[in-house]
Design an enzyme around this catalytic site. Structure first.
Site, PDB file in Angstrom:
ATOM      1  N   GLY A 156       0.842  -1.198   0.000  1.00 54.58           N
ATOM      2  CA  GLY A 156       0.000   0.000   0.000  1.00 54.58           C
ATOM      3  C   GLY A 156       0.875   1.245   0.000  1.00 54.58           C
ATOM      4  N   GLY A 157       0.296   2.333   0.499  1.00 57.15           N
ATOM      5  CA  GLY A 157       1.023   3.606   0.511  1.00 57.15           C
ATOM      6  C   GLY A 157       2.312   3.535   1.311  1.00 57.15           C
ATOM      7  N   GLY A 194      24.839  12.028 -29.379  1.00 58.94           N
ATOM      8  CA  GLY A 194      24.425  12.731 -28.167  1.00 58.94           C
ATOM      9  C   GLY A 194      24.945  12.046 -26.920  1.00 58.94           C
ATOM     10  CB  ALA A 195      25.551   8.487 -26.139  1.00 56.75           C
TER      11      ALA A 195
HETATM   12  C1  HXC Z   1      -3.497  -4.384  12.383  1.00 60.27           C
HETATM   13  C2  HXC Z   1      -2.512  -6.279  11.593  1.00 60.27           C
HETATM   14  C3  HXC Z   1      -2.315  -5.678  10.330  1.00 60.27           C
HETATM   15  C4  HXC Z   1      -2.761  -4.333  10.154  1.00 60.27           C
HETATM   16  C5  HXC Z   1      -1.534  -7.661  10.243  1.00 60.27           C
HETATM   17  N1  HXC Z   1      -2.023  -7.508  11.495  1.00 60.27           N
HETATM   18  N2  HXC Z   1      -1.701  -6.545   9.511  1.00 60.27           N
HETATM   19  N3  HXC Z   1      -3.089  -5.625  12.593  1.00 60.27           N
HETATM   20  N4  HXC Z   1      -3.336  -3.713  11.212  1.00 60.27           N
HETATM   21  N5  HXC Z   1      -2.570  -3.703   8.996  1.00 60.27           N
HETATM   22  C6  HXC Z   1      -1.984  -8.474  12.565  1.00 60.27           C
HETATM   23  C7  HXC Z   1      -2.868  -9.686  12.322  1.00 60.27           C
HETATM   24  O1  HXC Z   1      -4.159  -9.415  12.789  1.00 60.27           O
HETATM   25  C8  HXC Z   1      -2.159 -10.742  13.155  1.00 60.27           C
HETATM   26  O2  HXC Z   1      -2.495 -10.552  14.515  1.00 60.27           O
HETATM   27  C9  HXC Z   1      -0.705 -10.376  13.024  1.00 60.27           C
HETATM   28  O3  HXC Z   1      -0.680  -9.012  12.628  1.00 60.27           O
HETATM   29  C10 HXC Z   1       0.029 -11.183  11.985  1.00 60.27           C
HETATM   30  O4  HXC Z   1      -0.736 -11.166  10.794  1.00 60.27           O
HETATM   31  P1  HXC Z   1      -1.035 -12.499   9.971  1.00 60.27           P
HETATM   32  O5  HXC Z   1      -2.078 -12.155   9.005  1.00 60.27           O
HETATM   33  O6  HXC Z   1      -1.282 -13.627  10.907  1.00 60.27           O
HETATM   34  O7  HXC Z   1       0.363 -12.747   9.266  1.00 60.27           O
HETATM   35  P2  HXC Z   1       0.669 -13.281   7.816  1.00 60.27           P
HETATM   36  O8  HXC Z   1      -0.153 -14.491   7.532  1.00 60.27           O
HETATM   37  O9  HXC Z   1       2.143 -13.405   7.724  1.00 60.27           O
HETATM   38  O10 HXC Z   1       0.175 -12.131   6.821  1.00 60.27           O
HETATM   39  C11 HXC Z   1       0.778 -10.881   6.833  1.00 60.27           C
HETATM   40  C12 HXC Z   1      -0.030  -9.875   5.993  1.00 60.27           C
HETATM   41  C13 HXC Z   1      -1.513  -9.880   6.468  1.00 60.27           C
HETATM   42  C14 HXC Z   1       0.034 -10.299   4.534  1.00 60.27           C
HETATM   43  C15 HXC Z   1       0.633  -8.533   6.140  1.00 60.27           C
HETATM   44  O11 HXC Z   1      -1.533  -9.737   7.861  1.00 60.27           O
HETATM   45  C16 HXC Z   1      -2.306  -8.756   5.875  1.00 60.27           C
HETATM   46  O12 HXC Z   1      -2.752  -8.861   4.733  1.00 60.27           O
HETATM   47  N6  HXC Z   1      -2.518  -7.718   6.665  1.00 60.27           N
HETATM   48  C17 HXC Z   1      -3.315  -6.587   6.231  1.00 60.27           C
HETATM   49  C18 HXC Z   1      -2.572  -5.758   5.246  1.00 60.27           C
HETATM   50  C19 HXC Z   1      -3.322  -4.495   4.901  1.00 60.27           C
HETATM   51  O13 HXC Z   1      -4.352  -4.575   4.206  1.00 60.27           O
HETATM   52  N7  HXC Z   1      -2.859  -3.384   5.441  1.00 60.27           N
HETATM   53  C20 HXC Z   1      -3.449  -2.105   5.200  1.00 60.27           C
HETATM   54  C21 HXC Z   1      -2.922  -1.697   3.846  1.00 60.27           C
HETATM   55  S1  HXC Z   1      -3.381  -0.087   3.433  1.00 60.27           S
HETATM   56  P3  HXC Z   1      -2.436 -11.728  15.596  1.00 60.27           P
HETATM   57  O14 HXC Z   1      -3.001 -11.124  16.815  1.00 60.27           O
HETATM   58  O15 HXC Z   1      -3.251 -12.852  15.002  1.00 60.27           O
HETATM   59  O16 HXC Z   1      -1.003 -12.091  15.749  1.00 60.27           O
HETATM   60  C22 HXC Z   1      -2.129   0.768   3.990  1.00 60.27           C
HETATM   61  C23 HXC Z   1      -2.285   2.207   3.675  1.00 60.27           C
HETATM   62  C24 HXC Z   1      -1.034   2.939   3.980  1.00 60.27           C
HETATM   63  O17 HXC Z   1      -1.229   0.315   4.537  1.00 60.27           O
HETATM   64  C25 HXC Z   1      -1.211   4.275   3.370  1.00 60.27           C
HETATM   65  C26 HXC Z   1      -0.041   5.142   3.575  1.00 60.27           C
HETATM   66  C27 HXC Z   1      -0.183   6.373   2.755  1.00 60.27           C
END
Ligand code: HXC
Length: 513
Positions: free
Chosen positions: A169-170, A403-404
């Site tokens: 993401g961002g 040019g290079a």
């Molecule tokens: C809160 C999160 C989290 C998040 C993971 N966790 N991502 N908690 N916010 N963004 C937590 C899970 O609930 C889990 O908690 C622990 O972290 C480990 O995650 P798992 O899913 O068990 O691990 P894994 O299977 O390795 O997968 C990792 C992952 C997946 C691919 C990153 O967790 C995932 O898809 N997370 C969401 C990603 C996402 O959509 N993020 C927002 C993107 S938008 P427990 O308690 O079970 O250990 C964004 C915008 C930014 O980031 C903009 C900036 C400008």
């Protein structure tokens, strides 16, 4: 008192455990080190000092008040690497997947501010699920606070990002604005939208690894500058990279002691093939000219028609940009121009002298190149060299056409020394192309077209395919024997040690981005 110290020790022990033993085990099962283990490897033994170990998030939505982890998913602080002050943040995947909350972001901003104020490099070890979903816009604000600081720090202190887990993401835009990105193979990935969104929007089926793994970004996008086989390798390479660069824009890179010996390199005379249209490996030239085993290549697998990297000459750090005749005959194209331009700008920001090896038949022709803006992209490299005020030297080994010739750090755009080997060919274009144009009538009228073309080609080559016209004009300072290249460069760079050159006063230039 004893009781109070016990409370402190208990808190510290709790913080050291991050998200707990089970999550640490799960991290290890994925072949990843924990945030703390990475810091342990990165810094000189016992030098790391943590800042903000007891920080906690402030959210109560979704029952978050019951899930408090000391440090809030990121370890921040400073220490020394080979004796040099370095600031770091290391995201802890065991705490909410290393996701970025408002307080997590505040901790990162604090070390960024300290690194900037104290003129020391900043390293980010990224391993995060992105925005802390439970915090919504507060998390987005936190990212923007970091982005803003990335830009403030840019050109003042070196910033290096190691991607050692998810970065999606961002969130990708913070590393993207730092000077170097490193990625660990098979355990890290970077993308703006992940495989699920891609499938929904474009119906493409792609894995995370194929979409944004280390190999993809090293070869296809060029987003990552370096890859590593695992976390340990990544940290070792990061430390090596640091050894070539200074603390900040006011300082020079640290040299390492060097004892002069025989600096002639006879082998350099053996590298170029007799036929000037045959390729050779420019890395053989680089390897002979610079201090042995000192080449640290950047972007090794991307736009391989240009080679960039750091090296040392008599112990002093330099940045190297070299056309690679093995790939696309060393032509400049869109990707090569972008790759080299950014590197030139990095070296110029941080007082690292530039050495250019030139063997370029020109810009790569074709609709693909024109439609992908070789005009604007080629201009990036031209702009970057023209703007650079560090010591700049070019060695033309063979072709310097069209040019290079101008773009590749020519005398005309401010290079300090321009050397050419006797094999150099400096002309508007190659002999065949030139003859076809200027002798068109004669060739058309000849009984044997191809024989006439060959004759004219030889005539043209004799007149222009050498370095002596450029040397007679002073565009080339000296035509040198290949074997003397190293000593000539050592002397020339030494003479430029105190070079002073300033751009005209301005807010900032407007590089054709
Ligand atoms: C809160 C999160 C989290 C998040 C993971 N966790 N991502 N908690 N916010 N963004 C937590 C899970 O609930 C889990 O908690 C622990 O972290 C480990 O995650 P798992 O899913 O068990 O691990 P894994 O299977 O390795 O997968 C990792 C992952 C997946 C691919 C990153 O967790 C995932 O898809 N997370 C969401 C990603 C996402 O959509 N993020 C927002 C993107 S938008 P427990 O308690 O079970 O250990 C964004 C915008 C930014 O980031 C903009 C900036 C400008």
């Amino acid at each position: 008192m004893k009781n109070k110290i016990e409370i402190l020790i208990n808190k510290q022990n709790e913080a050291l455990l991050g998200g707990g033993k089970a999550r640490i085990e799960s991290q290890h099962k994925k072949n990843k080190l924990t945030a703390r283990e990475r810091i342990e490897l990165l810094f000189d033994k016992g030098s790391f000092e943590e800042i903000g170990m007891l920080v906690t998030h402030r959210t109560s939505d979704f029952g978050m008040e019951k899930q408090i982890y000391l440090g809030d998913g990121v370890i921040t602080g400073y220490g020394t690497i080979h004796g040099r002050l370095i600031y770091v943040f290391s995201q802890d995947f065991t705490v909410f997947g290393g996701s970025l909350s408002e307080t997590h972001a505040e901790k990162i901003c604090k070390v960024m501010d300290m690194a900037l104020r104290n003129g020391a490099p900043l390293i980010g070890l990224n391993d995060s699920g992105g925005a802390r979903i439970q915090e919504g816009v507060r998390s987005l604000g936190g990212y923007a606070d970091i982005f803003y600081r990335n830009v403030r720090c840019s050109g003042v202190i070196p910033q290096i990002s190691a991607i050692m887990g998810p970065c999606a993401g961002g969130a990708v835009y913070s590393p993207a604005m730092t000077d170097f990105i490193m990625m660990v193979e098979h355990s890290s990935y970077m993308f703006v939208t992940g495989p699920n969104v891609v499938k929904t929007v474009t119906n493409e089926e792609v894995t995370s690894e194929a979409l944004g793994g280390a190999h993809t970004h090293a070869t296809k996008s060029g987003v990552t500058h370096l890859t590593a086989i695992n976390d340990v390798d990544c940290i070792e390479r990061l430390k090596l990279l640091l050894s070539y660069i200074p603390q900040n824009c006011e300082e020079k890179p640290k040299s390492i002691p060097y004892e002069f010996g025989t600096e002639k390199r006879e082998a350099l005379s053996e590298i170029l093939p007799e036929n000037s249209n045959q390729p050779y490996d420019i890395k053989d030239v680089i390897g002979q000219v610079i201090d042995s085993d000192s080449f640290f290549e950047i972007h090794e697998e991307y736009a391989q028609n240009i080679v960039i990297g750091f090296g040392r000459l008599a112990g002093k750090s330099i940045g190297i940009v070299a056309n690679q005749p093995m790939i696309l005959a060393g032509c400049l194209d869109v990707n090569a121009s972008k790759k080299a331009a950014r590197f030139v700008r990095f070296c110029d920001c941080f007082n690292i002298p530039l050495l250019v090896f030139e063997d370029v038949p020109g810009f790569l022709p074709g609709t693909d190149q024109e439609w992908n803006a070789i005009i604007s992209n080629g201009a990036k490299l031209l702009y970057a060299f023209s703007e650079a005020t560090v010591a700049r030297i070019t060695v033309i080994t063979r072709k310097a056409y069209g040019g290079a010739y101008d773009v590749m750090n020519s005398k005309h755009i401010g290079a300090d020394f321009n050397f050419a080997w006797p094999t150099a060919e400096i002309a508007v274009m190659g002999a065949k192309g030139a003859s076809e144009i200027i002798f068109k009538k004669e060739i058309d009228e000849a009984a044997n077209h191809s024989e006439k073309l060959r004759e004219k080609e030889l005539e043209y080559a004799e007149m222009f395919a050498h370095p002596y016209i450029a040397a007679s004009r002073g565009f080339i300072d000296e035509v040198i024997k290949p074997e003397d290249t190293r000593i000539k460069l050592i002397k020339a760079f030494a003479s430029l040690e105190n070079k002073v050159d300033k751009l005209p006063s301005k807010k900032h230039g407007n590089i054709p981005l």
